[in-house]
Motif scaffolding. Structure first.
Motif, PDB file in Angstrom:
ATOM      1  N   VAL A  12     -12.215   6.121  -1.336  1.00  0.00           N
ATOM      2  CA  VAL A  12     -11.099   6.861  -0.735  1.00  0.00           C
ATOM      3  C   VAL A  12     -10.196   5.908   0.042  1.00  0.00           C
ATOM      4  O   VAL A  12      -8.964   5.984  -0.053  1.00  0.00           O
ATOM      5  CB  VAL A  12     -11.616   8.007   0.165  1.00  0.00           C
ATOM      6  N   SER A  13     -10.781   4.979   0.784  1.00  0.00           N
ATOM      7  CA  SER A  13      -9.956   4.038   1.535  1.00  0.00           C
ATOM      8  C   SER A  13      -9.177   3.134   0.583  1.00  0.00           C
ATOM      9  O   SER A  13      -8.025   2.793   0.840  1.00  0.00           O
ATOM     10  CB  SER A  13     -10.801   3.212   2.498  1.00  0.00           C
ATOM     11  N   GLY A  14      -9.760   2.740  -0.516  1.00  0.00           N
ATOM     12  CA  GLY A  14      -9.041   1.955  -1.517  1.00  0.00           C
ATOM     13  C   GLY A  14      -7.889   2.727  -2.124  1.00  0.00           C
ATOM     14  O   GLY A  14      -6.810   2.180  -2.366  1.00  0.00           O
ATOM     15  N   ALA A  15      -8.096   4.015  -2.375  1.00  0.00           N
ATOM     16  CA  ALA A  15      -7.029   4.850  -2.916  1.00  0.00           C
ATOM     17  C   ALA A  15      -5.895   5.009  -1.912  1.00  0.00           C
ATOM     18  O   ALA A  15      -4.717   4.989  -2.278  1.00  0.00           O
ATOM     19  CB  ALA A  15      -7.586   6.221  -3.311  1.00  0.00           C
ATOM     20  N   VAL A  16      -6.232   5.128  -0.627  1.00  0.00           N
ATOM     21  CA  VAL A  16      -5.208   5.254   0.412  1.00  0.00           C
ATOM     22  C   VAL A  16      -4.397   3.970   0.518  1.00  0.00           C
ATOM     23  O   VAL A  16      -3.162   4.000   0.612  1.00  0.00           O
ATOM     24  CB  VAL A  16      -5.853   5.628   1.768  1.00  0.00           C
ATOM     25  N   VAL A  17      -5.060   2.833   0.476  1.00  0.00           N
ATOM     26  CA  VAL A  17      -4.356   1.546   0.534  1.00  0.00           C
ATOM     27  C   VAL A  17      -3.458   1.386  -0.692  1.00  0.00           C
ATOM     28  O   VAL A  17      -2.311   0.947  -0.592  1.00  0.00           O
ATOM     29  CB  VAL A  17      -5.359   0.380   0.654  1.00  0.00           C
ATOM     30  N   GLY A  18      -3.955   1.750  -1.861  1.00  0.00           N
ATOM     31  CA  GLY A  18      -3.153   1.669  -3.088  1.00  0.00           C
ATOM     32  C   GLY A  18      -1.945   2.579  -3.046  1.00  0.00           C
ATOM     33  O   GLY A  18      -0.846   2.192  -3.454  1.00  0.00           O
ATOM     34  N   ALA A  19      -2.119   3.782  -2.527  1.00  0.00           N
ATOM     35  CA  ALA A  19      -0.988   4.705  -2.414  1.00  0.00           C
ATOM     36  C   ALA A  19       0.035   4.184  -1.414  1.00  0.00           C
ATOM     37  O   ALA A  19       1.251   4.288  -1.637  1.00  0.00           O
ATOM     38  CB  ALA A  19      -1.479   6.087  -1.995  1.00  0.00           C
ATOM     39  N   GLY A  20      -0.436   3.585  -0.332  1.00  0.00           N
ATOM     40  CA  GLY A  20       0.490   2.999   0.644  1.00  0.00           C
ATOM     41  C   GLY A  20       1.275   1.850   0.047  1.00  0.00           C
ATOM     42  O   GLY A  20       2.473   1.695   0.302  1.00  0.00           O
ATOM     43  N   ALA A  21       0.624   1.024  -0.754  1.00  0.00           N
ATOM     44  CA  ALA A  21       1.327  -0.085  -1.419  1.00  0.00           C
ATOM     45  C   ALA A  21       2.351   0.443  -2.403  1.00  0.00           C
ATOM     46  O   ALA A  21       3.459  -0.088  -2.512  1.00  0.00           O
ATOM     47  CB  ALA A  21       0.323  -0.983  -2.124  1.00  0.00           C
ATOM     48  N   VAL A  23       3.947   3.361  -2.273  1.00  0.00           N
ATOM     49  CA  VAL A  23       5.057   3.966  -1.533  1.00  0.00           C
ATOM     50  C   VAL A  23       5.950   2.889  -0.928  1.00  0.00           C
ATOM     51  O   VAL A  23       7.177   2.987  -0.980  1.00  0.00           O
ATOM     52  CB  VAL A  23       4.515   4.915  -0.435  1.00  0.00           C
ATOM     53  N   SER A  24       5.363   1.837  -0.389  1.00  0.00           N
ATOM     54  CA  SER A  24       6.190   0.790   0.226  1.00  0.00           C
ATOM     55  C   SER A  24       6.947  -0.002  -0.833  1.00  0.00           C
ATOM     56  O   SER A  24       8.020  -0.528  -0.556  1.00  0.00           O
ATOM     57  CB  SER A  24       5.321  -0.141   1.069  1.00  0.00           C
ATOM     58  N   ALA A  25       6.429  -0.097  -2.035  1.00  0.00           N
ATOM     59  CA  ALA A  25       7.117  -0.826  -3.098  1.00  0.00           C
ATOM     60  C   ALA A  25       8.281  -0.028  -3.661  1.00  0.00           C
ATOM     61  O   ALA A  25       9.189  -0.594  -4.249  1.00  0.00           O
ATOM     62  CB  ALA A  25       6.132  -1.166  -4.216  1.00  0.00           C
ATOM     63  N   CYS A  26       8.282   1.263  -3.470  1.00  0.00           N
ATOM     64  CA  CYS A  26       9.327   2.107  -4.034  1.00  0.00           C
ATOM     65  C   CYS A  26      10.463   2.377  -3.061  1.00  0.00           C
ATOM     66  O   CYS A  26      11.323   3.195  -3.346  1.00  0.00           O
ATOM     67  CB  CYS A  26       8.736   3.440  -4.494  1.00  0.00           C
ATOM     68  N   THR A  27      10.471   1.723  -1.923  1.00  0.00           N
ATOM     69  CA  THR A  27      11.569   1.930  -0.993  1.00  0.00           C
ATOM     70  C   THR A  27      12.755   1.093  -1.413  1.00  0.00           C
ATOM     71  O   THR A  27      12.627   0.078  -2.081  1.00  0.00           O
ATOM     72  CB  THR A  27      11.168   1.571   0.448  1.00  0.00           C
ATOM     73  N   SER A  28      13.939   1.493  -1.002  1.00  0.00           N
ATOM     74  CA  SER A  28      15.160   0.814  -1.394  1.00  0.00           C
ATOM     75  C   SER A  28      15.664  -0.074  -0.275  1.00  0.00           C
ATOM     76  O   SER A  28      15.487   0.219   0.901  1.00  0.00           O
ATOM     77  CB  SER A  28      16.232   1.856  -1.726  1.00  0.00           C
ATOM     78  N   ASN A  29      16.296  -1.169  -0.633  1.00  0.00           N
ATOM     79  CA  ASN A  29      16.906  -2.051   0.338  1.00  0.00           C
ATOM     80  C   ASN A  29      18.399  -1.804   0.461  1.00  0.00           C
ATOM     81  O   ASN A  29      19.106  -2.569   1.099  1.00  0.00           O
ATOM     82  CB  ASN A  29      16.664  -3.510  -0.044  1.00  0.00           C
ATOM     83  N   GLU A  30      18.878  -0.765  -0.164  1.00  0.00           N
ATOM     84  CA  GLU A  30      20.292  -0.421  -0.098  1.00  0.00           C
ATOM     85  C   GLU A  30      20.623   0.104   1.293  1.00  0.00           C
ATOM     86  O   GLU A  30      19.861   0.889   1.872  1.00  0.00           O
ATOM     87  CB  GLU A  30      20.640   0.653  -1.131  1.00  0.00           C
TER      88      GLU A  30
END
Length: 71
Positions: A12-21, A23-30
């Motif tokens: 579960v902790s691995g899944a949470v870390v993966g989901a956080g990664a 989500v952070s990779a899908c943010t925009s720099n615009e």
């Protein structure tokens, strides 16, 4: 009685870390769009100093060992 509680917590902790990664990779720099306002904000004062002028051109070199160095 459940014997795999430690394993389940690890997964579960691995899944949470993966989901956080993900989500952070899908943010925009615009930059955010400016609000449609009739009153424009005043421009910032430009601080002109001699330090703002471009300097002499320099070349930065890099030396690294070959990929077959044996380490």
């Amino acid at each position: 009685m459940e014997k795999n509680v430690g394993r389940r917590g690890f997964l579960v902790s691995g899944a949470v870390v993966g989901a956080g990664a993900l989500v952070s990779a899908c943010t925009s720099n615009e930059p955010a769009a400016a609000p449609a306002s009739s009153a424009a904000a005043p421009a910032a004062a430009a601080g002109g100093t001699d330090n703002d002028k471009p300097g002499t051109k320099v070349v930065i070199g890099f030396s690294a060992p070959a990929a077959d160095h044996g380490w």
